[in-house]
Motif scaffolding. Structure first.
Motif, PDB file in Angstrom:
ATOM      1  N   ASP A 586       0.834  -1.209   0.000  1.00  0.00           N
ATOM      2  CA  ASP A 586       0.000   0.000   0.000  1.00  0.00           C
ATOM      3  C   ASP A 586       0.868   1.258   0.000  1.00  0.00           C
ATOM      4  O   ASP A 586       0.563   2.235  -0.702  1.00  0.00           O
ATOM      5  N   GLU A 590       0.984   4.069  -3.070  1.00  0.00           N
ATOM      6  CA  GLU A 590       0.681   5.463  -2.747  1.00  0.00           C
ATOM      7  C   GLU A 590       1.857   6.380  -3.084  1.00  0.00           C
ATOM      8  O   GLU A 590       1.695   7.463  -3.648  1.00  0.00           O
ATOM      9  N   SER A 594       2.048   9.228  -6.095  1.00  0.00           N
ATOM     10  CA  SER A 594       2.205  10.621  -5.643  1.00  0.00           C
ATOM     11  C   SER A 594       3.385  11.281  -6.333  1.00  0.00           C
ATOM     12  O   SER A 594       3.306  12.414  -6.813  1.00  0.00           O
TER      13      SER A 594
END
Length: 608
Positions: A586, A590, A594
Motif C-alpha cells: 500500500d 501510494e 504521488s
C-alpha cells in the motif's frame, strides 16, 4: 484445355504450316486469272522456302513460347516481325532463283499470314475470356479508383483464372472518367455512389485500389462501403509497394490498422544514417513487439553490430533468426539473454559490447496486471531502467532512448507511475552526463502483445461477445512500425533530458474499434455482440500525452513535440527509489503514484 509444352509446340507448328501453305496458294489463285507467270514448280519452291523461313523466324521470336491467353499488342507486333521477315526471305529467294520478285502474290500472302496467325492466337484468348472464364462462378467486384493502380488490379483480375473475383465496375472521384470504359469495365460514378452501384450491379466484393490514400481518406471510403453488406478489400500501402515488400496486385482484407493507424511520420533519413550506420546498437526487450520492430528498422541503416538483449529465450531466438536470415553476415547480430533487474549482468553486457546507442524498451506494460503486482512493476520499470541507464552512463554510451507511454501522464495506476518515474531517472541523469538521455511517449500500439486488438479478434473467432470496459472509453493508437520509427528518430533529435511526444491526432473510442473489427471480420454487431464489463483496476477513461503544465505547442520535428515535464530532484528521487524496497504494498503504490503526479511525498520526509 491445358497442354504441356511438348504437345502445344507441335500443334502450333502444324497450325502455322497449314496457314502458310493456305495463304500462298490463296494468294496465287486470287491473282491467277490475271497472271500466268507462276508455274507449279515455282509455287512449290516458294511454298517450301516460305514454310521453312516462317518456322525459323517463329523460333527466333519465340512465337511458340507465348502464353496466348494473355496476348496483347506486343504479341501482335512479334507476329508481324516474324511474318515480315519470312516473306522477305521468300522474296530474296525468288529474286536469286528466277530473277524477279512476285510482289503482289507475296503481299497477299503477308496479309493473310498476319490475319490468320494473329487471329488464331487471339481467338484462343477471346474463347478463354468469353466462354471458359465466364462459365466459372466469380464474385462481382467493384474497384474503387480508376487510376493506374485500379486499372492494374482490373487487368490482373481479368487475366488471372485462379482468382474468384470479376471486376464489373469502377468508381472514381475524377468526373472526367465518368462513363468511360477501361478494359470494357465502366466507370459508374464517384465514391459517394458506391451503395447505389452495389445494389444496381449486384456487387459482392469491393476493392479499394488507391495505394496513396491517407488514413483519413481510407476511413471515409470504408465508412461509405460499410453501408453495404459486401466484403471490402484493399491494396497495399504505397510505402510497401515502393519498398518492394508487396506488389501492386497484393490485394488483402481491410485491417483495423488501415482505419485507426495514422499517416506515418516522415523520417530524417540522413540524421538516422549518421547516428546508426556503422555503430554498435543495443536494444533491451528486443524480443517484444516494439523492441523487435526497432531492431528490424535499425537493420535497414546497416549498424556494425546489433545487441538483442532480452529475458525471454524464445522471443530473442525468434528475432535473432529472423535478422540473421534477412541480413546474413552484413550485420553482426548478437543475442544476449539477460534481465534488466540484474544490475551486475547489465553492467557486464554494457562493458563487453560498449554500445554507441541504447534503446530501452524492456518493461511491464499491462495496466491491470501491474495493479495486482506492483512490486514487479517497480523492479522492472524503475530499477530495471535505472540499471540500464547507469550502465549506459558509466560506459559512455552516446545516446540512451527510453520507450515511455502516454499512461505516464497524470497516472492513477502503478504501471503509468513507474514509467513516469523511469522518465524522471533519465531526465536527472541527463543534467550531468555526457550521454544524451531522452524519453519517447506514445499511445497504444496496434497489434502489440497484450493489446486489445488481438483480444477482440480472439473473441470474434470464438463467436463473441466482444468485451469492452465502457462505451465512452477512448485511447490513442499508432502502428508498431510508426512507434518504432519515432523511437529511432528521437535518438537523432536528442540533446539530453527531453521527453518527446508524438502528435497522435484524435483519440478513438474502444467501442468503435470493437464495432469496426466485428464488421471487418464479416459479421454484424448483432451476430457477435458487445458486452460492457466496467473499468478495470488502474484504468483511466481517457489517456493524455501531456498534462496541462507540460503542453508545448512548437514541434521540434513534423508531428513530434517536446514536453516540459519536470522531474523530482535527483537527490530526492534516488533516495525515494532506494526506499521503495522496504515499503509495504500500500505504501509503495501510494508513494509512486504521488511522485509521478508531482504531489507531496510524505515518506521522503523520514529520509532527511
Amino acid at each position: 484445355m491445358n497442354l504441356t509444352y511438348q504437345k502445344r509446340v507441335p500443334l502450333l507448328m502444324l497450325l502455322d504450316s497449314i496457314i502458310v501453305l493456305f495463304s500462298i496458294y490463296v494468294g496465287y489463285f486470287i491473282l491467277h486469272p490475271y497472271s500466268d507467270f507462276y508455274t507449279s514448280k515455282l509455287l512449290l519452291v516458294s511454298s517450301i522456302i516460305l514454310l521453312i523461313s516462317h518456322h525459323l523466324f517463329a523460333i527466333i521470336y519465340r512465337l511458340y513460347n507465348k502464353v496466348w491467353e494473355y496476348a496483347s499488342v506486343g504479341e501482335l507486333v512479334t507476329i508481324a516481325k516474324a511474318v515480315t521477315f519470312s516473306i522477305a526471305t521468300a522474296a530474296i529467294a525468288q529474286a536469286v532463283g528466277v530473277g524477279t520478285i512476285y510482289g503482289r502474290v507475296l503481299l497477299i500472302t503477308w496479309m493473310l499470314h498476319i490475319l490468320l496467325i494473329g487471329g488464331s492466337r487471339f481467338s484462343w484468348r477471346m474463347y478463354r475470356d468469353q466462354y471458359i472464364k465466364s462459365n466459372q462462378e466469380k464474385r462481382r467486384t467493384l474497384i474503387v479508383g480508376a487510376g493506374s493502380a485500379g486499372t492494374a488490379v482490373a487487368r490482373q483480375l481479368l487475366h488471372n483464372n485462379d482468382v474468384d473475383l470479376k471486376p464489373v465496375a469502377f468508381v472514381d472521384d475524377d468526373i472526367k472518367k465518368y462513363k468511360l470504359e477501361i478494359y470494357g469495365i465502366s466507370v459508374c460514378g464517384d465514391i459517394e455512389h458506391i451503395p447505389e452501384i452495389v445494389r444496381k450491379e449486384k456487387i459482392q466484393d469491393i476493392i479499394i485500389a488507391i495505394p496513396s490514400l491517407s488514413k483519413v481518406e481510407i476511413r471515409r471510403i470504408y465508412e461509405i462501403c460499410a453501408k453495404t453488406d459486401v466484403k471490402i478489400k484493399i491494396m497495399p500501402m504505397i510505402e510497401d509497394i515502393m519498398t518492394g515488400k508487396v506488389s501492386v496486385n497484393a490485394i488483402r482484407n481491410v485491417e483495423v490498422e488501415d482505419l485507426l493507424g495514422r499517416d506515418p511520420v516522415e523520417l530524417d533519413i540522413s540524421s538516422i544514417t549518421e547516428s546508426i550506420t556503422g555503430a554498435t546498437v543495443l536494444v533491451t526487450g528486443a524480443g517484444g513487439s516494439i523492441g523487435s520492430e526497432i531492431c528490424r528498422q535499425i537493420c535497414k541503416f546497416s549498424p556494425k553490430r546489433l545487441i538483442l538483449l532480452g529475458h525471454g529465450e524464445f522471443s530473442i531466438y525468434n528475432i535473432d533468426m529472423e535478422l540473421r536470415n534477412q541480413y546474413g553476415n552484413k550485420i553482426d547480430v548478437i543475442p544476449v539473454i539477460a534481465d534488466v533487474q540484474e544490475r551486475a549482468r547489465i553492467f557486464e553486457v554494457m562493458e563487453e559490447y560498449l554500445p554507441d546507442v541504447v534503446y530501452h524498451t524492456a518493461a511491464h506494460k499491462h495496466v491491470p496486471l501491474m495493479e495486482y503486482n506492483p512490486r514487479e512493476a517497480v523492479k522492472n520499470n524503475i530499477f530495471g531502467t535505472k540499471n540500464v541507464a547507469d550502465a549506459a552512463e558509466t560506459f559512455r554510451v552516446n545516446t540512451f532512448v527510453l520507450v515511455s507511454t502516454d499512461k505516464a501522464v497524470n497516472p492513477p495506476n502503478v504501471m503509468g507511475a513507474t514509467k513516469r518515474i523511469a522518465e524522471m531517472i533519465i531526465q536527472n541523469l541527463a543534467k550531468e552526463s555526457n550521454t544524451k538521455f531522452v524519453a519517447v511517449r506514445f499511445g497504444n500500439v496496434l497489434g502489440s502483445r497484450g493489446s486489445v486488438i488481438p483480444l477482440f479478434k480472439k473473441q470474434i473467432e470464438d463467436g463473441g461477445p466482444v468485451t469492452v470496459t465502457h462505451p465512452d472509453m477512448t485511447r490513442y493508437f499508432m502502428t508498431i512500425p510508426e512507434a518504432s520509427r519515432l523511437v529511432i528518430q528521437a535518438g537523432t533529435l536528442a540533446r539530453g533530458g527531453e521527453v518527446f511526444v508524438l502528435d497522435m491526432g484524435d483519440p478513438v473510442k474502444i467501442s468503435d474499434l470493437a464495432k469496426n473489427l466485428i464488421t471487418l471480420s464479416g459479421y454484424t454487431i448483432e451476430e457477435i455482440g458487445i458486452e460492457y464489463n466496467g473499468i478495470r483496476p488502474g484504468e483511466k477513461m481517457y489517456e493524455e500525452l501531456l498534462n496541462e503544465n507540460e503542453i508545448q505547442e512548437k514541434q521540434i520535428f513534423p508531428k513530434i513535440h517536446i514536453g516540459k515535464a519536470e522531474p523530482l530532484g535527483k537527490t530526492e528521487l534516488f533516495t525515494l527509489i532506494s526506499s521503495l524496497k522496504d515499503m509495504t504494498i500500500d505504501e509503495l503504490k501510494e508513494t509512486i503514484i504521488s511522485v509521478a503526479n508531482n504531489k507531496e511525498i510524505t515518506k521522503l520526509q523520514i529520509a532527511e
